[in-house]
Design an enzyme around this catalytic site. Structure first.
Site, PDB file in Angstrom:
ATOM      1  N   VAL A  15       0.819  -1.175  -0.113  1.00 41.91           N
ATOM      2  CA  VAL A  15       0.146   0.104  -0.012  1.00 41.91           C
ATOM      3  C   VAL A  15       0.676   1.464  -0.281  1.00 41.91           C
ATOM      4  CG1 VAL A  15      -1.572   1.633   1.572  1.00 41.91           C
ATOM      5  CG2 VAL A  15      -2.396  -1.164   1.094  1.00 41.91           C
ATOM      6  N   THR A  93      -3.929 -10.565  11.348  1.00 39.86           N
ATOM      7  CA  THR A  93      -4.669 -10.815  12.532  1.00 39.86           C
ATOM      8  C   THR A  93      -3.656 -11.679  13.693  1.00 39.86           C
ATOM      9  OG1 THR A  93      -5.985 -11.961  10.294  1.00 39.86           O
ATOM     10  CG2 THR A  93      -6.118 -13.310  12.659  1.00 39.86           C
ATOM     11  N   LEU A 220     -13.376  -1.724   6.506  1.00 35.00           N
ATOM     12  CA  LEU A 220     -14.437  -2.946   7.247  1.00 35.00           C
ATOM     13  C   LEU A 220     -15.519  -3.766   6.231  1.00 35.00           C
ATOM     14  CD1 LEU A 220     -13.377  -3.300  10.723  1.00 35.00           C
ATOM     15  CD2 LEU A 220     -11.811  -4.498   8.474  1.00 35.00           C
ATOM     16  N   PHE A 225     -18.511  -6.572   1.904  1.00 40.08           N
ATOM     17  CA  PHE A 225     -19.004  -7.003   0.992  1.00 40.08           C
ATOM     18  C   PHE A 225     -18.933  -7.926   0.276  1.00 40.08           C
ATOM     19  CE2 PHE A 225     -23.251  -4.604   2.487  1.00 40.08           C
ATOM     20  CZ  PHE A 225     -23.235  -4.203   3.529  1.00 40.08           C
ATOM     21  N   CYS A 275      -6.154  -9.551   2.470  1.00 40.78           N
ATOM     22  CA  CYS A 275      -6.998  -8.492   3.303  1.00 40.78           C
ATOM     23  C   CYS A 275      -8.426  -9.307   3.577  1.00 40.78           C
ATOM     24  CB  CYS A 275      -7.442  -7.323   2.092  1.00 40.78           C
ATOM     25  SG  CYS A 275      -6.352  -6.288   1.892  1.00 40.78           S
ATOM     26  N   PHE A 276      -9.325  -9.904   2.815  1.00 38.61           N
ATOM     27  CA  PHE A 276     -10.380 -10.005   2.930  1.00 38.61           C
ATOM     28  C   PHE A 276     -10.444 -10.603   4.084  1.00 38.61           C
ATOM     29  CE2 PHE A 276     -12.943 -10.305  -1.741  1.00 38.61           C
ATOM     30  CZ  PHE A 276     -12.784  -8.518  -1.528  1.00 38.61           C
ATOM     31  N   PHE A 337      -2.897 -15.157  -5.569  1.00 40.02           N
ATOM     32  CA  PHE A 337      -3.979 -14.824  -5.501  1.00 40.02           C
ATOM     33  C   PHE A 337      -4.792 -14.483  -6.494  1.00 40.02           C
ATOM     34  CE2 PHE A 337      -5.445 -10.570  -3.848  1.00 40.02           C
ATOM     35  CZ  PHE A 337      -3.656 -10.218  -3.472  1.00 40.02           C
ATOM     36  N   ARG A 345      -0.089 -14.085  -0.565  1.00 35.86           N
ATOM     37  CA  ARG A 345      -0.622 -14.493   1.396  1.00 35.86           C
ATOM     38  C   ARG A 345      -2.060 -14.409   1.281  1.00 35.86           C
ATOM     39  NH1 ARG A 345       0.559  -8.133   2.832  1.00 35.86           N
ATOM     40  NH2 ARG A 345       0.513  -7.634   0.926  1.00 35.86           N
TER      41      ARG A 345
HETATM   42  P1  NAD Z   1       3.278  -4.949   3.927  1.00 39.03           P
HETATM   43  O1  NAD Z   1       3.197  -6.101   4.939  1.00 39.03           O
HETATM   44  O2  NAD Z   1       3.273  -4.866   2.258  1.00 39.03           O
HETATM   45  O3  NAD Z   1       3.644  -4.151   4.055  1.00 39.03           O
HETATM   46  C1  NAD Z   1       3.922  -2.970   5.368  1.00 39.03           C
HETATM   47  C2  NAD Z   1       5.378  -2.498   5.803  1.00 39.03           C
HETATM   48  O4  NAD Z   1       5.480  -1.600   6.789  1.00 39.03           O
HETATM   49  C3  NAD Z   1       6.576  -3.584   5.423  1.00 39.03           C
HETATM   50  O5  NAD Z   1       7.417  -3.003   4.856  1.00 39.03           O
HETATM   51  C4  NAD Z   1       7.199  -2.915   7.317  1.00 39.03           C
HETATM   52  O6  NAD Z   1       8.888  -3.783   7.650  1.00 39.03           O
HETATM   53  C5  NAD Z   1       6.663  -2.172   7.841  1.00 39.03           C
HETATM   54  N1  NAD Z   1       6.903  -1.778   9.358  1.00 39.03           N
HETATM   55  C6  NAD Z   1       5.944  -2.534   9.995  1.00 39.03           C
HETATM   56  N2  NAD Z   1       6.343  -1.688  11.319  1.00 39.03           N
HETATM   57  C7  NAD Z   1       6.711  -0.324  10.688  1.00 39.03           C
HETATM   58  C8  NAD Z   1       7.154   0.190  11.707  1.00 39.03           C
HETATM   59  N3  NAD Z   1       6.953   0.315  13.199  1.00 39.03           N
HETATM   60  N4  NAD Z   1       7.835   1.582  11.050  1.00 39.03           N
HETATM   61  C9  NAD Z   1       8.126   1.372   9.359  1.00 39.03           C
HETATM   62  N5  NAD Z   1       7.477   0.263   8.739  1.00 39.03           N
HETATM   63  C10 NAD Z   1       7.073  -0.954   9.512  1.00 39.03           C
HETATM   64  O7  NAD Z   1       1.363  -4.256   4.329  1.00 39.03           O
HETATM   65  P2  NAD Z   1       0.567  -3.841   3.065  1.00 39.03           P
HETATM   66  O8  NAD Z   1       0.266  -4.854   2.813  1.00 39.03           O
HETATM   67  O9  NAD Z   1       0.980  -2.684   2.170  1.00 39.03           O
HETATM   68  O10 NAD Z   1      -0.975  -3.494   4.154  1.00 39.03           O
HETATM   69  C11 NAD Z   1      -0.082  -2.442   5.016  1.00 39.03           C
HETATM   70  C12 NAD Z   1      -1.620  -1.923   5.417  1.00 39.03           C
HETATM   71  O11 NAD Z   1      -2.843  -1.315   4.244  1.00 39.03           O
HETATM   72  C13 NAD Z   1      -2.000  -2.785   6.496  1.00 39.03           C
HETATM   73  O12 NAD Z   1      -3.313  -2.151   7.088  1.00 39.03           O
HETATM   74  C14 NAD Z   1      -3.476  -3.215   5.434  1.00 39.03           C
HETATM   75  O13 NAD Z   1      -4.702  -3.493   5.713  1.00 39.03           O
HETATM   76  C15 NAD Z   1      -3.749  -2.379   4.521  1.00 39.03           C
HETATM   77  N6  NAD Z   1      -4.377  -2.809   3.360  1.00 39.03           N
HETATM   78  C16 NAD Z   1      -3.656  -3.376   2.225  1.00 39.03           C
HETATM   79  C17 NAD Z   1      -4.161  -3.521   0.855  1.00 39.03           C
HETATM   80  C18 NAD Z   1      -4.249  -4.348  -0.022  1.00 39.03           C
HETATM   81  O14 NAD Z   1      -4.000  -4.895  -0.974  1.00 39.03           O
HETATM   82  N7  NAD Z   1      -2.119  -4.294   0.319  1.00 39.03           N
HETATM   83  C19 NAD Z   1      -5.006  -3.063   0.998  1.00 39.03           C
HETATM   84  C20 NAD Z   1      -6.231  -1.971   1.645  1.00 39.03           C
HETATM   85  C21 NAD Z   1      -5.242  -2.058   2.435  1.00 39.03           C
HETATM   86  C1  UDX Z   2      -9.400  -6.223  -1.276  1.00 40.87           C
HETATM   87  C2  UDX Z   2     -10.067  -5.222  -1.962  1.00 40.87           C
HETATM   88  O1  UDX Z   2     -10.218  -5.349  -3.202  1.00 40.87           O
HETATM   89  C3  UDX Z   2      -9.944  -3.638  -2.306  1.00 40.87           C
HETATM   90  O2  UDX Z   2     -10.804  -2.824  -2.242  1.00 40.87           O
HETATM   91  C4  UDX Z   2      -9.127  -3.841  -0.683  1.00 40.87           C
HETATM   92  O3  UDX Z   2      -8.161  -2.460  -1.147  1.00 40.87           O
HETATM   93  C5  UDX Z   2      -8.346  -4.388  -0.576  1.00 40.87           C
HETATM   94  O4  UDX Z   2      -8.790  -6.356  -0.701  1.00 40.87           O
HETATM   95  P1  UDX Z   2      -7.636  -7.506  -3.192  1.00 40.87           P
HETATM   96  O5  UDX Z   2      -7.294  -8.876  -2.057  1.00 40.87           O
HETATM   97  O6  UDX Z   2      -6.003  -6.818  -3.567  1.00 40.87           O
HETATM   98  O7  UDX Z   2      -8.452  -6.082  -2.559  1.00 40.87           O
HETATM   99  O8  UDX Z   2      -8.113  -7.991  -4.865  1.00 40.87           O
HETATM  100  P2  UDX Z   2      -9.088  -8.776  -4.871  1.00 40.87           P
HETATM  101  O9  UDX Z   2      -9.260  -8.018  -6.328  1.00 40.87           O
HETATM  102  O10 UDX Z   2     -10.373  -7.718  -4.412  1.00 40.87           O
HETATM  103  O11 UDX Z   2      -9.792  -9.742  -5.387  1.00 40.87           O
HETATM  104  C6  UDX Z   2      -9.347 -10.907  -3.489  1.00 40.87           C
HETATM  105  C7  UDX Z   2      -9.616 -11.947  -3.997  1.00 40.87           C
HETATM  106  O12 UDX Z   2     -11.054 -12.757  -4.330  1.00 40.87           O
HETATM  107  C8  UDX Z   2      -8.439 -12.608  -5.021  1.00 40.87           C
HETATM  108  O13 UDX Z   2      -8.666 -14.719  -4.349  1.00 40.87           O
HETATM  109  C9  UDX Z   2      -9.488 -12.775  -5.897  1.00 40.87           C
HETATM  110  O14 UDX Z   2      -9.468 -14.250  -6.965  1.00 40.87           O
HETATM  111  C10 UDX Z   2     -11.019 -13.261  -5.517  1.00 40.87           C
HETATM  112  N1  UDX Z   2     -12.513 -13.361  -6.317  1.00 40.87           N
HETATM  113  C11 UDX Z   2     -12.629 -11.942  -6.932  1.00 40.87           C
HETATM  114  C12 UDX Z   2     -13.058 -13.855  -6.576  1.00 40.87           C
HETATM  115  O15 UDX Z   2     -12.600 -15.495  -6.655  1.00 40.87           O
HETATM  116  N2  UDX Z   2     -13.892 -13.750  -7.428  1.00 40.87           N
HETATM  117  C13 UDX Z   2     -14.254 -12.610  -7.704  1.00 40.87           C
HETATM  118  O16 UDX Z   2     -15.567 -12.579  -8.703  1.00 40.87           O
HETATM  119  C14 UDX Z   2     -13.677 -11.043  -7.519  1.00 40.87           C
END
Ligand code: NAD
Ligand code: UDX
Length: 473
Positions: A15, A93, A220, A225, A275-276, A337, A345
């Site tokens: 992110v 988690t 959340l 949803f 995330c989900f 995924f 993940r």
């Molecule tokens: P990530 O694990 O890819 O990245 C997190 C980073 O934070 C890591 O590089 C880690 O080293 C760093 N970090 C941890 N503690 C730290 C600290 N104290 N100071 C500085 N850096 C630190 O995680 P992500 O997938 O980018 O997710 C980040 C957040 O965004 C989560 O809460 C997640 O739920 C949310 N989010 C993720 C997605 C997604 O698609 N991955 C989408 C929307 C929201």
């Molecule tokens: C999700 C949300 O979409 C995003 O808005 C939020 O910020 C982070 O979590 P992401 O997990 O990156 O994003 O991908 P997404 O496209 O939502 O897919 C999640 C999972 O659902 C995947 O495994 C995908 O294959 C599955 N999926 C999605 C299905 O099985 N069927 C569908 O119709 C859509």
């Protein structure tokens, strides 16, 4: 140093990296620096071998890096320099203690707040970008306010809605940007400042502001949803297989109702991703905490349906292949995924792999982006399966250089991720190289099943009528 504004982002992951790259691209007069405690992560962001694969990301980073986009491990200096600090760290988690297996661990967020309170010498706007339990802003604010320097901080919630594989497109053109803030004069001013950053490229009517708790909880709810739709259609895929109905025809018929909508009705072997599951469990735990047990059970069912779908797929493979896959070579195409990411993940493929390893199959995996070492890390983290407790784990799972090598002499070919390139292969050539009968299990309904059957494959698809079992009237 005549920057319009200075932004620091704590957390250089899936992110933090893409989000800040797009802010830097769209706001050339804003200085953006992404910091992380991981030196390895920061070093990778400084090369062209970025730590994450995301279409279009490298181009944006190359355009902005060194201009107004920087990466650093000097967290204190960057916090001190910034006007706005994003917290974009992981909130996984909890694995032990109170709420283990459900509650989100916000220790990284609290640590960031403590670091900010420690090193800042002027007040800042602190933005929760991480996905957190509702009311986390209160904890962050209290930690910040406990500084002994009399500094004033404002806490905003600005959850991120990007999906992996389409992060850059989602960030460039978001459905909405959500900003929650305290409803005081200072809170509204802080929110207005963050609105002005996004307003560089997002139409003003798509930037919405709410109170803090609505913003935190909306994130959340949005994920719950979305995941619920996937579980809903996956539950129907099982009923289709039992009745001869076709789940894709149902998705189309149901989705054409504007009130329901077409998207997110693709059956799969289950949803994965970081995330989900984490965010629904977080919601379930919150409901329980407030004594709302029916609400908790309602949302938990989305997860149970997903577990059922993953298990159902492995069981179908074994049952169709004469109840044994022991010693058989199985080709697994796709491990990420979803397509266009190397992220594993919570990938549903891992659960299929685990089940096949337990059945003592030899699994040859091909994925265009997944690194072998990442497979083991996630397998151990999520399934508790590693080479110490699972003899022959590393020998029975081979990572193949390409799909043709994976399929050679295999008894079955599995499609687990919907990569576009899988549609372009020469399946006659693959068929000729496989053992017979040659099985295809298409967990994404990606391939042309009639064409595969014409070649000679025995095809099993999700929620599609099986011609061996059903005929028309
Ligand atoms: P990530 O694990 O890819 O990245 C997190 C980073 O934070 C890591 O590089 C880690 O080293 C760093 N970090 C941890 N503690 C730290 C600290 N104290 N100071 C500085 N850096 C630190 O995680 P992500 O997938 O980018 O997710 C980040 C957040 O965004 C989560 O809460 C997640 O739920 C949310 N989010 C993720 C997605 C997604 O698609 N991955 C989408 C929307 C929201
Ligand atoms: C999700 C949300 O979409 C995003 O808005 C939020 O910020 C982070 O979590 P992401 O997990 O990156 O994003 O991908 P997404 O496209 O939502 O897919 C999640 C999972 O659902 C995947 O495994 C995908 O294959 C599955 N999926 C999605 C299905 O099985 N069927 C569908 O119709 C859509």
């Amino acid at each position: 140093d005549d920057w319009e504004l200075k932004i620091c982002c704590m957390g250089a992951g899936y992110v933090g990296g893409p989000t800040m790259a797009v802010i830097a691209k769209r706001c050339p007069k804003i200085r953006v620096c992404v910091v992380d405690i991981s030196q390895k992560q920061i070093d990778a962001w400084k090369t062209d071998d970025l730590p994450i694969y995301e279409p279009g990301l490298l181009e944006v980073v190359q355009e902005c890096r060194g201009r107004n986009l920087f990466f650093s491990t000097d967290i204190a200096t960057e916090i001190e320099a910034a006007d706005i600090i994003f917290i974009s760290v992981n909130t996984p988690t909890k694995t032990q203690g109170i709420g283990a297996g459900r509650a989100a661990n916000i220790k990284n967020c609290e640590l960031c707040a403590r670091t900010i309170a420690d090193v800042a010498t002027t007040g800042k706007i602190v933005v929760e970008k991480s996905t957190v339990p509702v009311r986390t802003a209160q904890a962050i604010a209290r930690v910040l306010q406990s500084n002994e320097k009399g500094l004033k901080f404002q806490v905003l919630s600005n959850p991120e809605f990007l999906a992996e594989g389409t992060a850059i497109a989602d960030l460039m053109n978001p459905d909405r940007v959500l900003i929650g803030g305290q409803q005081s004069e200072e809170g509204l001013a802080a929110a207005a400042k963050l609105v002005s950053v996004y307003a560089h490229w997002v139409p003003r009517e798509q930037i919405i502001t709410t109170n803090l708790w609505s913003s935190e909880l909306s994130k959340l709810v949005a994920n719950a949803f979305l995941a619920q739709r996937v579980s809903s259609i996956n539950s129907i895929s099982a009923l289709c297989e039992a009745t001869g109905a076709d789940v894709l025809e149902i998705s189309r018929a149901v989705g054409m109702d504007d009130r329901i909508g077409k998207r997110f009705l693709q059956p799969s072997i289950g949803f994965g991703g970081s995330c989900f599951q984490k965010d629904i469990l977080n919601l379930v735990y919150l409901c329980e905490t407030y004594g709302l047990n029916e609400c908790a059970a309602y949302w938990n069912q989305v997860i149970l349906m997903n577990d059922f779908q993953k298990k159902r797929f492995s069981e179908k493979i074994v049952a169709s292949m004469f109840n044994t896959v022991t010693g058989k070579k199985i080709a697994m195409l796709g491990y990420a995924f979803k397509k266009d990411t190397g992220d594993v993940r919570e990938t549903p493929s891992m659960f299929v792999l685990r089940d096949l390893v337990h059945e003592q199959a030899n699994v040859h995996v091909y994925d265009p982006q997944v690194k072998r070492e990442d497979m083991w890390i996630e397998m151990d983290y999520t399934c508790g399966m590693n080479k110490d407790n699972t003899p022959r784990l590393e020998e029975s799972v081979v990572t193949a250089p390409d799909a043709y090598a994976a399929c050679e002499k295999a008894h079955a070919l599995l499609i687990l991720t919907e990569w576009d390139e899988f549609k372009t292969y020469d399946y006659k050539k693959i068929y000729d190289s496989m053992m017979k009968p040659a099985f295809v299990f298409d967990g994404r309904n990606l391939l042309d099943h009639d064409a595969l059957r014409a070649i000679g494959f025995e095809v099993h698809a999700l929620g599609k009528p099986d011609p061996l079992k059903f005929s028309d009237l």
